[in-house]
Design a protein around this motif. Sequence first.
Motif, PDB file in Angstrom:
ATOM      1  N   CYS A 128     -25.143 -14.661   0.419  1.00  0.00           N
ATOM      2  CA  CYS A 128     -25.138 -13.101   0.936  1.00  0.00           C
ATOM      3  C   CYS A 128     -23.833 -12.694  -0.040  1.00  0.00           C
ATOM      4  O   CYS A 128     -24.145 -11.411  -0.621  1.00  0.00           O
ATOM      5  CB  CYS A 128     -24.924 -12.862   2.079  1.00  0.00           C
ATOM      6  N   VAL A 188     -32.001 -18.572   9.296  1.00  0.00           N
ATOM      7  CA  VAL A 188     -31.810 -18.279  10.649  1.00  0.00           C
ATOM      8  C   VAL A 188     -32.833 -19.137  11.503  1.00  0.00           C
ATOM      9  O   VAL A 188     -32.210 -19.827  12.491  1.00  0.00           O
ATOM     10  CB  VAL A 188     -32.504 -16.695  10.924  1.00  0.00           C
ATOM     11  N   MET A 189     -33.898 -19.694  11.348  1.00  0.00           N
ATOM     12  CA  MET A 189     -34.750 -20.292  12.058  1.00  0.00           C
ATOM     13  C   MET A 189     -33.958 -21.572  12.040  1.00  0.00           C
ATOM     14  O   MET A 189     -34.152 -22.491  12.966  1.00  0.00           O
ATOM     15  CB  MET A 189     -36.179 -20.653  11.472  1.00  0.00           C
ATOM     16  N   LEU A 236     -34.928 -12.280   1.744  1.00  0.00           N
ATOM     17  CA  LEU A 236     -35.126 -12.179   3.282  1.00  0.00           C
ATOM     18  C   LEU A 236     -36.109 -13.265   3.739  1.00  0.00           C
ATOM     19  O   LEU A 236     -35.762 -13.791   4.798  1.00  0.00           O
ATOM     20  CB  LEU A 236     -36.009 -10.807   3.339  1.00  0.00           C
ATOM     21  N   VAL A 237     -37.019 -13.918   2.795  1.00  0.00           N
ATOM     22  CA  VAL A 237     -37.698 -14.985   3.303  1.00  0.00           C
ATOM     23  C   VAL A 237     -36.554 -16.207   3.445  1.00  0.00           C
ATOM     24  O   VAL A 237     -36.675 -16.802   4.609  1.00  0.00           O
ATOM     25  CB  VAL A 237     -38.823 -15.274   2.261  1.00  0.00           C
ATOM     26  N   TRP A 238     -35.872 -16.502   2.572  1.00  0.00           N
ATOM     27  CA  TRP A 238     -34.789 -17.432   2.746  1.00  0.00           C
ATOM     28  C   TRP A 238     -33.786 -17.390   3.814  1.00  0.00           C
ATOM     29  O   TRP A 238     -33.489 -17.948   4.559  1.00  0.00           O
ATOM     30  CB  TRP A 238     -34.039 -17.529   1.356  1.00  0.00           C
ATOM     31  N   LEU A 239     -33.509 -15.941   4.067  1.00  0.00           N
ATOM     32  CA  LEU A 239     -32.627 -15.622   5.326  1.00  0.00           C
ATOM     33  C   LEU A 239     -33.326 -16.037   6.492  1.00  0.00           C
ATOM     34  O   LEU A 239     -32.848 -16.550   7.505  1.00  0.00           O
ATOM     35  CB  LEU A 239     -32.107 -14.065   5.212  1.00  0.00           C
ATOM     36  N   LEU A 240     -34.577 -15.517   6.571  1.00  0.00           N
ATOM     37  CA  LEU A 240     -35.435 -15.862   7.701  1.00  0.00           C
ATOM     38  C   LEU A 240     -35.521 -17.506   8.029  1.00  0.00           C
ATOM     39  O   LEU A 240     -35.633 -17.655   9.237  1.00  0.00           O
ATOM     40  CB  LEU A 240     -36.889 -15.423   7.677  1.00  0.00           C
ATOM     41  N   ILE A 241     -35.740 -18.199   6.846  1.00  0.00           N
ATOM     42  CA  ILE A 241     -35.818 -19.635   6.945  1.00  0.00           C
ATOM     43  C   ILE A 241     -34.363 -20.323   7.617  1.00  0.00           C
ATOM     44  O   ILE A 241     -34.294 -21.108   8.401  1.00  0.00           O
ATOM     45  CB  ILE A 241     -36.194 -20.442   5.786  1.00  0.00           C
ATOM     46  N   VAL A 280     -25.489 -19.447   4.022  1.00  0.00           N
ATOM     47  CA  VAL A 280     -25.960 -17.871   4.154  1.00  0.00           C
ATOM     48  C   VAL A 280     -25.059 -17.028   3.711  1.00  0.00           C
ATOM     49  O   VAL A 280     -25.330 -16.113   2.943  1.00  0.00           O
ATOM     50  CB  VAL A 280     -26.616 -17.872   5.808  1.00  0.00           C
TER      51      VAL A 280
END
Length: 269
Positions: free
Chosen positions: A258, A10-11, A3-8, A254
Motif C-alpha cells: 500500500c 485479508v482472507m 483490490l484483488v490482492w488486498l482481498l486475498i 500489505v
Amino acid sequence: MLLVWLLIAVMAFVGFCALGIWQVERRAWKLDLIERVAQRIHAPAVAPLERSDWNTISASRDEYRHVRLHGTYQYEQSALVQASTVLGTGYWVMTPLRLDDQSFVLVNRGFVPQAQKNGAWRHRQEPAGEVTLTGLIRLTEPLGGFLRDNKPEENRWFSRDVQQIGQSRGLTQLAPYFVDADGPGASIFPGASSATPSDSEEAVPASAARASGQLYIADEHLPVAGLTVVSFNNNHLMYAITWFGLAILVLLAVCYVCREEFRTRKPKK
C-alpha cells in the motif's frame, strides 16, 4: 488488480489468525487433559465402571482412570496384539477377566517380545482362581492398525479392538474398554528405559539381554505390565506462534504494498 490482492491478503490474514486462535484453544485443552490424566493415574484405584455407564464412556471423563478389578482370568481365550514399545516390537497379551457379576473385561497383562511369542512363558502354570489387580482404563482401538486390518479368522491382531476380540472369543457382557494392568514397566530392565527404579524395585540384570537387536526377557518376567504410554505431544504453542507470525507477515506485506502504491500514484511536484 490491487483490490484483488488486498482481498486475498485479508482472507489470508483472517485465516492465519483463526488457525492461531484455534491452536491456543487446543493448547488450553491439552494442558487440561494432561492435568486430568495425571490426577487419574496417581489417584487411588476405584471400582470399574458400572454396566449402566458403558454406553456413555468417554475419553475426557474415563480414559486412564485407575481402577481395581477382581475376578478370574480366562487364559485360554487370550489374544496377542501387535505392539511397539520402549522394549521393542512384540505383542500385548490381552486376556479376558470374568468379574464377580459374570461380565468380562479385557485386561492387557503386558508385553512379550516378538521372538518370544511362543516361548515357555505361555506354558508355565498361571495363578489359578480369583485375582485382584489394578490398572488404567483404556478405550477400544477399532479399525485395526495403520494400513492393517485385524484378521479374527486368523487370530491376527493389529489393534486392541475390544468388540472384535470379544466376538472372536464368544464373550458376551463385555465391557467396551480394556484395562492396562499395573506393573514394574521397563524400568527394571537395564538399558531399556531411562527411568530409575523405585526403592522397592531392583534391576533384573539377568532378565534382559540384547539378541540380534531384539530384547530378550526371561520367561518368569513375562508378560511385562506397566508399559502404558502416558505422554502427550504439546506443540500447540509453537504452532500458534507460527500462524500468528504468518498473519503478521501478511499484514506487513500489505502495508508495504500500500505504501509503494501510494508513493507511485502520488503526483510529483
